[in-house]
Design a protein around this motif. Sequence first.
Motif, PDB file in Angstrom:
ATOM      1  N   GLU A   1      -7.759  14.076  -5.834  1.00 36.18           N
ATOM      2  CA  GLU A   1      -6.446  14.250  -5.224  1.00 36.18           C
ATOM      3  C   GLU A   1      -5.793  12.879  -5.078  1.00 36.18           C
ATOM      4  O   GLU A   1      -6.461  11.876  -4.826  1.00 36.18           O
ATOM      5  CB  GLU A   1      -6.546  14.941  -3.861  1.00 36.18           C
ATOM      6  N   GLU A   2      -4.491  12.856  -5.276  1.00 39.49           N
ATOM      7  CA  GLU A   2      -3.718  11.621  -5.174  1.00 39.49           C
ATOM      8  C   GLU A   2      -2.562  11.860  -4.211  1.00 39.49           C
ATOM      9  O   GLU A   2      -1.901  12.896  -4.266  1.00 39.49           O
ATOM     10  CB  GLU A   2      -3.171  11.219  -6.544  1.00 39.49           C
ATOM     11  N   SER A   3      -2.313  10.905  -3.355  1.00 39.16           N
ATOM     12  CA  SER A   3      -1.191  10.972  -2.425  1.00 39.16           C
ATOM     13  C   SER A   3      -0.458   9.646  -2.483  1.00 39.16           C
ATOM     14  O   SER A   3      -1.077   8.585  -2.323  1.00 39.16           O
ATOM     15  CB  SER A   3      -1.679  11.248  -1.003  1.00 39.16           C
ATOM     16  N   LEU A   4       0.850   9.695  -2.707  1.00 39.98           N
ATOM     17  CA  LEU A   4       1.625   8.469  -2.861  1.00 39.98           C
ATOM     18  C   LEU A   4       2.960   8.594  -2.144  1.00 39.98           C
ATOM     19  O   LEU A   4       3.532   9.679  -2.067  1.00 39.98           O
ATOM     20  CB  LEU A   4       1.857   8.187  -4.342  1.00 39.98           C
TER      21      LEU A   4
ATOM     22  N   HIS B   1       0.835  -1.191   0.000  1.00 42.25           N
ATOM     23  CA  HIS B   1       0.000   0.000   0.000  1.00 42.25           C
ATOM     24  C   HIS B   1       0.877   1.252   0.000  1.00 42.25           C
ATOM     25  O   HIS B   1       1.715   1.423   0.899  1.00 42.25           O
ATOM     26  CB  HIS B   1      -0.903   0.008   1.239  1.00 42.25           C
ATOM     27  N   VAL B   2       0.701   2.109  -1.018  1.00 37.94           N
ATOM     28  CA  VAL B   2       1.567   3.287  -1.132  1.00 37.94           C
ATOM     29  C   VAL B   2       0.791   4.592  -1.180  1.00 37.94           C
ATOM     30  O   VAL B   2       1.393   5.673  -1.233  1.00 37.94           O
ATOM     31  CB  VAL B   2       2.469   3.193  -2.384  1.00 37.94           C
ATOM     32  N   GLY B   3      -0.542   4.550  -1.145  1.00 37.82           N
ATOM     33  CA  GLY B   3      -1.271   5.811  -1.164  1.00 37.82           C
ATOM     34  C   GLY B   3      -2.730   5.649  -1.517  1.00 37.82           C
ATOM     35  O   GLY B   3      -3.303   4.562  -1.428  1.00 37.82           O
ATOM     36  N   TYR B   4      -3.332   6.765  -1.940  1.00 35.34           N
ATOM     37  CA  TYR B   4      -4.772   6.754  -2.199  1.00 35.34           C
ATOM     38  C   TYR B   4      -5.135   7.726  -3.320  1.00 35.34           C
ATOM     39  O   TYR B   4      -4.356   8.609  -3.702  1.00 35.34           O
ATOM     40  CB  TYR B   4      -5.560   7.112  -0.943  1.00 35.34           C
ATOM     41  N   VAL B   5      -6.359   7.523  -3.828  1.00 33.93           N
ATOM     42  CA  VAL B   5      -6.989   8.454  -4.766  1.00 33.93           C
ATOM     43  C   VAL B   5      -8.356   8.810  -4.204  1.00 33.93           C
ATOM     44  O   VAL B   5      -9.151   7.914  -3.884  1.00 33.93           O
ATOM     45  CB  VAL B   5      -7.155   7.838  -6.171  1.00 33.93           C
TER      46      VAL B   5
ATOM     47  N   GLU C   1       7.154  11.569  -0.463  1.00 30.07           N
ATOM     48  CA  GLU C   1       5.709  11.680  -0.554  1.00 30.07           C
ATOM     49  C   GLU C   1       5.364  12.690  -1.644  1.00 30.07           C
ATOM     50  O   GLU C   1       5.880  13.800  -1.662  1.00 30.07           O
ATOM     51  CB  GLU C   1       5.129  12.120   0.793  1.00 30.07           C
ATOM     52  N   THR C   2       4.510  12.270  -2.552  1.00 31.95           N
ATOM     53  CA  THR C   2       4.127  13.141  -3.658  1.00 31.95           C
ATOM     54  C   THR C   2       2.614  13.320  -3.660  1.00 31.95           C
ATOM     55  O   THR C   2       1.867  12.409  -3.287  1.00 31.95           O
ATOM     56  CB  THR C   2       4.567  12.544  -5.009  1.00 31.95           C
ATOM     57  N   GLN C   3       2.190  14.501  -4.049  1.00 36.27           N
ATOM     58  CA  GLN C   3       0.770  14.804  -4.127  1.00 36.27           C
ATOM     59  C   GLN C   3       0.447  15.454  -5.466  1.00 36.27           C
ATOM     60  O   GLN C   3       1.268  16.193  -6.022  1.00 36.27           O
ATOM     61  CB  GLN C   3       0.334  15.755  -3.007  1.00 36.27           C
TER      62      GLN C   3
END
Length: 537
Positions: free
Chosen positions: A84-87, A60-64, A97-99
């Motif tokens: 929005e995406e956060s990874l 698991h590396v993030g969400y949408v 961490e990228t957004q």
Amino acid sequence: MEARHRTWILGGAQAFALMALTLAGCRSETKPPVPDSASASAAATLKRETWDSVFLAGEHVGYVHTLVSREPGPSGDVLRIEQEESLTIRRDSSRMETQSAFTSQETPDGQFLEFRSVLSQGDVPMETTGRVVDNELQLEVSTMGRKTKASLAWKPEFGGPYCVANSLLTKPLVPGESRSLCFFDIATNQPATRVMTAVDFEDTQLLTETRRLLRVDARTTLGGFTINSTLWTDEGGDIYKEQIPEMHDFLVVRSTKAEATKEVGRLKIDLNTLSAVPVSQPIPSPYKTRRIVYRVHLKSADPANVFANGLTQQVVAEDEHTARITVYSVRPVGGAGNPQAPSEVVTDGDREPNNLIQSDDPTVVKLAQEAAGDFRADARTNGRGPTTPAGDSPVLSGPPSDPVQVALALEKFVSRRMTSQGISSAFATAAEVAQTLEGDCTEHAVLLAAMARARGIPSRVAIGLVYIRQQFLYHMWTEVFLNGRWIPLDGTLGQGGIGAAYLKITSSNLQGASPNAAFLPVTKVMGQLKIEVLEVE
């Protein structure tokens, strides 16, 4: 010497910025309302919200997060899509961490109106806005106060980023049906085409349950490159899962907010390991080699159409999935290169500042002057090029107007002054790097390119792979135009050019409204490349 290099996948954030391409729009749990006689006030309050979890190689590396609402517009109701995406990814010992986020407006029947996107790949975000006016999509890209305007020819059949999801929800696919849609890809600011073919309903594993969903094989084409994925929808056309096995088993799956936003723990997957391409034969003194012959194989593409054919390498197809690549060491002061190299020209984009290579930034200009501002003959160089005594003060042979000596001094300066410790950004612009003098290969490359342009030398970045410890890792370096040829330099090494232990995929001056498009060719290599070393000289 080994390059101070950390694995780079599409410039770090670019791999995940391209997620917008593969998702091809957002999710909605139920069908968006179609035009009817419902009141505007009631429609304005209608909202749909979904959360999706993102996985890379099973972690698991993030969400949408997607929010779709219907609201009144100047010419009728419009759909407002917010995503929005956060990874989070790990490279060596660093967590990055990228957004990214975008907002778009589209009509309920799929016509694209306008959008705004923000991509945070360094400390300074890149903002893009666009609006459809008549037969044009007018774009403006802003980074650190610099604004670049561009326009794309627009056709009525083109849709916005929600086009694919809206089409499926409005008219769900049935087994055996195929559908082709053109839409605007926000990650690269370019039109894209997605072809979907419905297979059949099958039991599909989600995060906490198994559901009977329709399997759909999808092929998304953008800028001449194609990404294959599989998605699963319910009977209403809602996408619950999408997977790209060729990109390290990249997976996006429907979940709850709590599951999607849970803290990303200690990641076991290191992109250095995940993306490495091992070779069986070691290459002694790789950065001093003069010529190396490789055989490369791609599982689902023709390497002769993926790897660049130019001064530093000659690509000859052996079959539709295999090519022999001969790489030549070409340096500012030597190396004939590929005898059959096609001629190349310099464009204004190779000379001018842009949103990523800000060669007119005051700090960049100051560093370029500091690195190669005081030329004088020095007996210690014996005409062979630059030497640098303690204190990082370049001492160079040749007149101040000699661009070869300027370029060599700039490369040495970037190598000695920059550090790769504590990297937290995925891809910083040259102006950002000039302030911190920190970063990995991408930051070394863009700073060196900017400093070269600041000294009047055309430049661009090269994207490909470099040999390190019996494996190839994704890498970026710089090319400068000297004496009528594009010459490679590597700011991570500072050795006066490069050896033959590099495989070049493409090059770009990173100009225009879609700089991320420069990284698309790497999508044809990730996860499916095999390299064999045949000859070393």
